[in-house]
Design an enzyme around this catalytic site. Structure first.
Site, PDB file in Angstrom:
ATOM      1  N   HIS A  61      26.568 -25.299   5.581  1.00  7.91           N
ATOM      2  CA  HIS A  61      26.462 -25.346   4.121  1.00  7.91           C
ATOM      3  C   HIS A  61      27.579 -24.575   3.432  1.00  7.91           C
ATOM      4  O   HIS A  61      27.956 -24.891   2.298  1.00  7.91           O
ATOM      5  CB  HIS A  61      25.106 -24.787   3.682  1.00  7.91           C
ATOM      6  CG  HIS A  61      23.946 -25.632   4.099  1.00  7.91           C
ATOM      7  ND1 HIS A  61      22.639 -25.245   3.961  1.00  7.91           N
ATOM      8  CD2 HIS A  61      23.901 -26.860   4.682  1.00  7.91           C
ATOM      9  CE1 HIS A  61      21.836 -26.186   4.420  1.00  7.91           C
ATOM     10  NE2 HIS A  61      22.578 -27.171   4.868  1.00  7.91           N
ATOM     11  N   PHE A  80      19.587 -24.092  10.739  1.00  4.26           N
ATOM     12  CA  PHE A  80      20.852 -23.365  10.905  1.00  4.26           C
ATOM     13  C   PHE A  80      21.838 -23.541   9.754  1.00  4.26           C
ATOM     14  O   PHE A  80      23.056 -23.536   9.961  1.00  4.26           O
ATOM     15  CB  PHE A  80      21.524 -23.765  12.223  1.00  4.26           C
ATOM     16  CG  PHE A  80      20.568 -23.877  13.378  1.00  4.26           C
ATOM     17  CD1 PHE A  80      19.709 -22.835  13.685  1.00  4.26           C
ATOM     18  CD2 PHE A  80      20.502 -25.028  14.141  1.00  4.26           C
ATOM     19  CE1 PHE A  80      18.811 -22.932  14.740  1.00  4.26           C
ATOM     20  CE2 PHE A  80      19.605 -25.138  15.193  1.00  4.26           C
ATOM     21  CZ  PHE A  80      18.754 -24.092  15.499  1.00  4.26           C
ATOM     22  N   CYS A  81      21.337 -23.689   8.517  1.00  8.81           N
ATOM     23  CA  CYS A  81      22.211 -23.893   7.353  1.00  8.81           C
ATOM     24  C   CYS A  81      23.182 -25.049   7.586  1.00  8.81           C
ATOM     25  O   CYS A  81      24.334 -25.014   7.137  1.00  8.81           O
ATOM     26  CB  CYS A  81      22.980 -22.614   7.020  1.00  8.81           C
ATOM     27  SG  CYS A  81      21.947 -21.319   6.317  1.00  8.81           S
ATOM     28  N   ALA A  82      22.696 -26.047   8.298  1.00  7.85           N
ATOM     29  CA  ALA A  82      23.465 -27.278   8.529  1.00  7.85           C
ATOM     30  C   ALA A  82      22.458 -28.422   8.547  1.00  7.85           C
ATOM     31  O   ALA A  82      22.379 -29.188   9.505  1.00  7.85           O
ATOM     32  CB  ALA A  82      24.237 -27.199   9.837  1.00  7.85           C
TER      33      ALA A  82
END
Length: 456
Positions: A129, A378-380
């Protein structure tokens, strides 16, 4: 030999000693064990060398750039020498700038803020992100999101096609990761840079996951900028770096307005003020800088350089092979990958376990084995959702994340390691996975504030 002595003895297997290598944590099943930090992709433990360097400097801490006192001058020299050390670590040219920021996220938001009006940004949906989201903050910048490629060559082909078809033809920027924070897979950075430059575009490398594991050279990779975070490079204290071409940085308004960024401020006759901004990196470093954070990054850069990346990479590949071979022996485990099992990677792997919610599995690793991993998206989110598209998750199980109406609960487990990881931590992790899959958890767990925790 005491438990703590055993822990310290085991840690010598790691090439670079880190803080926390002898910390004991309690197990719900009784007793204590030295903590196995296998969440390097989120924040790597601080190198002992970095901590020692910072501790030695701390008594001499002072304000920088404008103080006449001895400590101020010493701190200024240390701050600017840290900038030069990092520039050398990244292979920067004499015309490149090294700007200190708070993190990779901050670095890429800074770059987004200085883009020329009308720039088109090209970014794969597979990005963290930090490199996926900043560009949307500019109303005068257009963003093209590219679908997840399934081979490195497909990534290059997809980018070339998108760049060739862009209209109107104006300034363009490509943003790409060096190593995925989800799969650990290496991206074809040099080939993507060649494609970008062939079509008149520039490219920024998100090196947050690459720099701690591999040498990163701005000239060798032919990228225009590099962004990374200290806390993933074994350096605490909340600093990051954006390094590379100076022109867009010099031409734009300061990222933050204030002292340090301004060279001269004067009142106008109409009551307003005129400002002359710095043209150096200081232009985007308003306010009192994080001197200790910058020095910590420079210390980590020196430590990695002196240790030698060739040896560090070779040893990490051995650890990766042990983990992959161990997980391959468990049919219920599915390791996530974009480019296939033969893809080159750093010490980051994500997986799911059939019959387990990932939060439950991660909680059991921690509570019953003293192993710290990461679970979630995982901020993805777009990437993990793509990789988990066909993976069922147990609804309602301990720690299962809430799903939107019509969606399944999706999350995965990530294990990550590096130069401070002892062999024993990897061996314990593989053994724990096998035991949990074969025998189940030995403790009961419940959901608390959205997390799976041991039931008391």
């Amino acid at each position: 030999m005491s438990v703590s002595a055993v822990a310290a003895d085991r840690s010598v297997c790691a090439p670079l000693p880190v803080l926390g290598r002898d910390v004991l944590v309690p197990l719900v099943t009784g007793g204590e064990v030295d903590y196995a930090a296998l969440d390097y992709a989120a924040s790597a433990p601080a190198l002992q060398r970095v901590w020692d360097d910072v501790a030695a400097y701390a008594p001499y801490y002072g304000s920088v750039h404008r103080g006449a006192g001895y400590l101020s001058q010493l701190s200024t020299d240390l701050f600017e020498n840290s900038r030069r050390t990092i520039a050398e670590f990244l292979g920067c040219g004499s015309e490149d700038q090294v700007v200190f920021t708070r993190s990779t996220t901050d670095s890429l938001n800074l770059l987004a803020a200085v883009l020329p009006q009308g720039t088109r940004v090209f970014v794969f949906e597979t990005e963290h992100h930090a490199s996926l989201l900043p560009w949307e903050q500019r109303a005068d910048v257009a963003v093209t999101y590219l679908n997840a490629p399934r081979t490195p060559q497909q990534a290059v082909d997809t980018l070339e096609k998108a760049l060739a078809e862009r209209e109107p033809y104006g300034p363009a920027l490509v943003c790409v990761t060096g190593a995925s924070n989800v799969t650990g897979e290496l991206w074809p950075v040099r080939e993507l840079a060649t494609a970008a430059h062939a079509h008149g575009a520039r490219i920024v490398l998100d090196a947050a996951q690459l720099a701690p594991h591999h040498p990163v050279d701005i000239a060798d990779l032919d990228v225009d900028w590099i962004a990374f975070s200290g806390h993933k490079l074994y350096a605490p204290f909340g600093a990051g770096v954006l390094a590379g071409r100076a022109d867009w940085l010099q031409d734009a308004e300061p990222y933050l307005a204030g002292g340090g960024a301004s060279r001269k401020v004067s009142r106008r006759t109409d009551g307003g003020v005129d400002v002359e901004w710095h043209t150096t990196a200081a232009r985007h470093e308003a306010g009192s800088p994080n001197v200790i954070g910058a020095y910590a990054i420079a210390s980590a850069c020196r430590a990695l350089t002196e240790a030698g990346f060739e040896g560090l990479v070779a040893r990490e590949q051995e650890l990766i092979a042990r983990v992959r071979e161990g997980l391959a022996e468990v049919p219920e485990v599915n390791v996530l990958s974009l480019f296939g099992e033969d893809a080159a990677r750093v010490g980051v792997l994500s997986f799911v376990v059939e019959g387990w919610n990932s939060s439950h599995f991660a909680a059991a690793l921690s509570a019953e084995y003293g192993i710290g991993v990461r679970d979630g998206l995982f901020c993805a989110h777009p990437l993990v959702r793509t990789l988990l598209g066909s993976e069922p998750q147990e609804p309602g199980e301990c720690g299962a994340p809430e799903a939107a109406p019509g969606e399944r609960s999706l999350n995965a487990i990530r294990v990550s390691f590096g130069a401070g990881t002892p062999d024993e931590h990897v061996e314990r992790f593989v053994r724990a996975v096998k035991e949990l899959v074969a025998d189940g958890a030995r403790w009961n767990y419940r959901t608390e504030d959205g997390r799976c925790v041991p039931a008391v």
